[in-house]
Motif scaffolding. Structure first.
Motif: not given
Length: 111
Positions: A38, A69-78
């Motif tokens: 990253s 925003y939290i869901g987007k952050a988790f999907s991007q990290s996944k």
């Protein structure tokens, strides 16, 4: 799982210490590789900035909730972890607008 823990508890102290050290090194190496991956993308993004839009209306029309925003952050990290495990980036690197080539990292020997 309980039998594995029971077997480890029955081992002598030096074997248990060795297992703890091995687990620590493996977990630390995994976290370090993900962090480095990253960090490499962040440095590339800093060296090749995208033109920013200064439209204030776009900020006012953004109605994404905190959970969005939290869901987007988790999907991007996944996705980042999956790309790291796969060994390839799904995104093509952005090129600089002026020269058409990405900027190299600044090195003192390269003048």
């Amino acid at each position: 799982m309980k039998s594995l823990i029971r077997d480890i508890r029955n081992q002598p102290d030096h074997v248990r210490e060795l297992l703890v050290l091995l687990c620590t090194v493996v977990v630390g190496a995994g976290i370090g590789m993900i962090w480095f991956h990253s960090f490499k993308q962040d440095v590339y993004a800093l060296l090749n900035p995208q033109p920013e839009q200064s439209d204030d209306r776009s900020f006012a029309s953004d109605t994404t909730s905190l959970f969005g925003y939290i869901g987007k952050a988790f999907s991007q990290s996944k996705a980042q972890i999956e790309n790291f495990i796969a060994g390839s980036d799904s995104k093509e690197p952005a090129t600089s607008q002026e020269s058409g080539q990405p900027h190299a990292l600044p090195v003192t020997g390269n003048k």
